[in-house]
Design an enzyme around this catalytic site. Structure first.
Site, PDB file in Angstrom:
ATOM      1  N   SER A 256      -3.427  -1.301   5.290  1.00 44.53           N
ATOM      2  CA  SER A 256      -4.450  -0.826   6.435  1.00 44.53           C
ATOM      3  C   SER A 256      -6.054  -1.460   6.118  1.00 44.53           C
ATOM      4  CB  SER A 256      -4.531   0.587   6.120  1.00 44.53           C
ATOM      5  OG  SER A 256      -4.821   0.973   4.823  1.00 44.53           O
TER       6      SER A 256
ATOM      7  N   VAL B 118      -5.767   4.051   7.348  1.00 44.05           N
ATOM      8  CA  VAL B 118      -6.666   4.373   6.334  1.00 44.05           C
ATOM      9  C   VAL B 118      -7.853   3.325   5.885  1.00 44.05           C
ATOM     10  CG1 VAL B 118      -6.732   5.713   4.001  1.00 44.05           C
ATOM     11  CG2 VAL B 118      -5.055   6.252   5.626  1.00 44.05           C
TER      12      VAL B 118
ATOM     13  N   TYR C  25      -2.746   2.568  -2.469  1.00 41.33           N
ATOM     14  CA  TYR C  25      -3.989   2.667  -2.181  1.00 41.33           C
ATOM     15  C   TYR C  25      -4.431   4.066  -1.987  1.00 41.33           C
ATOM     16  CZ  TYR C  25      -7.977   2.213   1.547  1.00 41.33           C
ATOM     17  OH  TYR C  25      -8.755   2.540   2.241  1.00 41.33           O
TER      18      TYR C  25
ATOM     19  N   LYS D  17       8.455   5.743   9.531  1.00 37.13           N
ATOM     20  CA  LYS D  17       7.858   7.068   9.133  1.00 37.13           C
ATOM     21  C   LYS D  17       8.292   8.355  10.221  1.00 37.13           C
ATOM     22  CE  LYS D  17       5.013   7.184   6.456  1.00 37.13           C
ATOM     23  NZ  LYS D  17       5.163   7.111   5.033  1.00 37.13           N
TER      24      LYS D  17
ATOM     25  N   SER E 112       6.193   4.530   0.005  1.00 33.36           N
ATOM     26  CA  SER E 112       6.968   4.172   1.189  1.00 33.36           C
ATOM     27  C   SER E 112       6.480   2.876   1.565  1.00 33.36           C
ATOM     28  CB  SER E 112       6.684   5.129   2.427  1.00 33.36           C
ATOM     29  OG  SER E 112       7.713   5.118   3.161  1.00 33.36           O
TER      30      SER E 112
END
Ligand SMILES: NC(=O)c1ccc[n+]([C@@H]2O[C@H](COP(=O)([O-])OP(=O)(O)OC[C@H]3O[C@@H](n4cnc5c(N)ncnc54)[C@H](OP(=O)(O)O)[C@@H]3O)[C@@H](O)[C@H]2O)c1
Length: 406
Positions: A205, A193, A16, A167, A86
């Site tokens: 997201s 996001v 994305y 993360k 990731s």
């Protein structure tokens, strides 16, 4: 164009955020070496290959985060590397294998490749607010979270926050490696996001927003710290191009409870059928403030939440008295000027889709995951039938499963 003649690498390019980053880099004249896990999968490559400048300056490479040395040949000859790949999804069964290893070992694998290439001026890593805020420190409306905060791995682990842990550990390992190996590194740490999708599949997201506008009965008792995908991609470019950029850049336009997102959608689109009730009354993560100082100093202009929400799906279509179409189809709808006659609008969409053969492989998959929604009560009889016809035809032509007319 400041990128003319320069070669950069983007890992996880079909994702994305990365898709927008590739788009902006191509716009600025860069040659982009983009890694994807499966370049032969049209869902992962078609939207990238369709970008302006892609034909001339985009090259796709196959690379898995855990394949030792897989990035060596990709970063070779680059001046910049953007590491975005990731895993980011829910329902994890094996946190170590699915989330932690690709995030941490994958980041180190990419950095090890970068350390061998003297032409690389800077590495920009897509980290997250997840690596900043989860440390057990008290939060509240008066607390301002900024880039000096670090999530605590022990806190994340104890709370089963596997994505947050991935993360946090990945960013920690990246800073250590960069310092030890003299790599100029910057991290971008976005909140949740949202905004328009270039890729044909729903990412993690954006899902909660699409659920709200796609007929959810209740909204979650959750707080979100939201940021537009275009601002995130732009921040990556700025972090690379601005030679004085350094450290971490936290990106949040606004922190809101989900009820405020619903309210904003209601104000933008009164005709939209939105959930009235909160799913539960448990205590959710409190609202807290997020510093914008460093991001502004980098040159980020924050897109207002309302614009991001509007652009996340084709809500325009609903206000035009028709159906909600996600992704590429939404763009088909937007080409039609505001239309008060749902039948006309449906015919228009129908013609666009079938005559121009816009239903590509990638769209087929995304449609099957979502609903067609007709939310215009007073045109119900006419438009319901037209929707049914359209859906039947979609089934017939493409055998889509899971499409519903609400
Ligand atoms: N979206 C957000 O709200 C948000 C917020 C903060 C930070 N971030 C970070 O932004 C980055 C991109 O996220 P996104 O939202 O754009 O998610 P996304 O659309 O799911 O993209 C993730 C990308 O990572 C790639 N990837 C995952 N595991 C991989 C592996 N083992 N080997 C190679 N590639 C792998 C995926 O490749 P495939 O396409 O092959 O699956 C995909 O391209 C991630 O680092 C994420 O943590 C996201």
């Amino acid at each position: 164009m400041s990128g003319t003649g320069k070669v950069v690498c983007v890992t996880g390019a079909s994702g994305y955020i990365a898709s927008w980053l590739v788009k902006f880099l191509l716009q600025r004249g860069y040659t982009v070496k983009a890694t994807v896990r499966d370049p032969s999968d049209p869902k992962k490559s078609e939207h990238l290959l369709a970008l302006d400048g892609a034909k001339e300056r985009l090259r796709l490479f196959k690379a898995q985060l855990l394949d030792e040395g897989a990035f060596d040949s990709v970063v070779d000859g680059c001046v910049g590397v953007f590491h975005t790949a990731s895993p980011f999804y829910h329902n994890i069964k094996d946190p170590q294998a699915e989330m932690l290893d690709p995030a941490v070992k994958g980041t180190l694998n990419v950095l090890r490749s970068c350390a061998k290439v003297p032409s690389i001026k800077r590495v920009v890593i897509t980290s997250s607010i997840a690596a900043i805020v989860y440390n057990g420190r008290p939060l509240g409306p008066d607390v301002v979270v900024d880039e000096t905060w670090f999530s605590d791995p022990a806190f994340c682990e104890k709370s089963n926050l596997w994505y947050m842990l991935s993360k946090t550990l990945a960013e920690e390992a990246a800073w250590k490696f960069a310092k030890e190996n003299g790599i100029d590194m910057v991290t971008i740490n976005p909140g949740l996001v949202i905004g328009p999708l270039l890729q044909p599949t729903v990412n993690t997201s954006v899902e909660p927003i699409l659920k709200l506008i796609n007929g959810a009965k209740t909204f979650p008792n959750a707080t979100f710290r939201l940021i537009d995908v275009r601002d995130v991609a732009n921040a990556h470019v700025l972090a690379f191009e601005n030679s004085s950029a350094c450290g971490r850049y936290l990106l949040v336009e606004r922190a809101v409870h989900c009820s405020e997102v619903v309210q904003a959608l209601r104000e933008l689109y009164p005709a939209l059928s939105l959930p009235e009730k909160c799913a539960d009354e448990k205590l959710s993560t409190p609202i807290f403030q997020v510093s914008k100082e460093r991001a502004k100093s980098l040159g980020v202009n924050f897109t207002p939440l309302e614009v991001s929400l509007k652009d996340t799906g084709s809500i325009d279509a609903v206000t035009n008295g028709c159906m909600y179409f996600p992704y590429k189809m939404s763009r088909i709808v937007r080409h039609q000027p505001s239309c008060s006659d749902p039948t006309m609008e449906i015919n228009f969409i129908h013609n666009q889709i079938f005559q121009r053969r816009l239903v590509s492989h990638s769209i087929q998959d995304s449609i099957s995951k979502l609903k067609l929604q007709n939310s215009y009560g007073h045109h119900e009889a006419a438009s319901q039938k037209d929707c049914q016809d359209l859906v039947e035809e979609l089934y017939e032509v493409q055998s889509f499963e899971g499409i519903q007319v609400v």
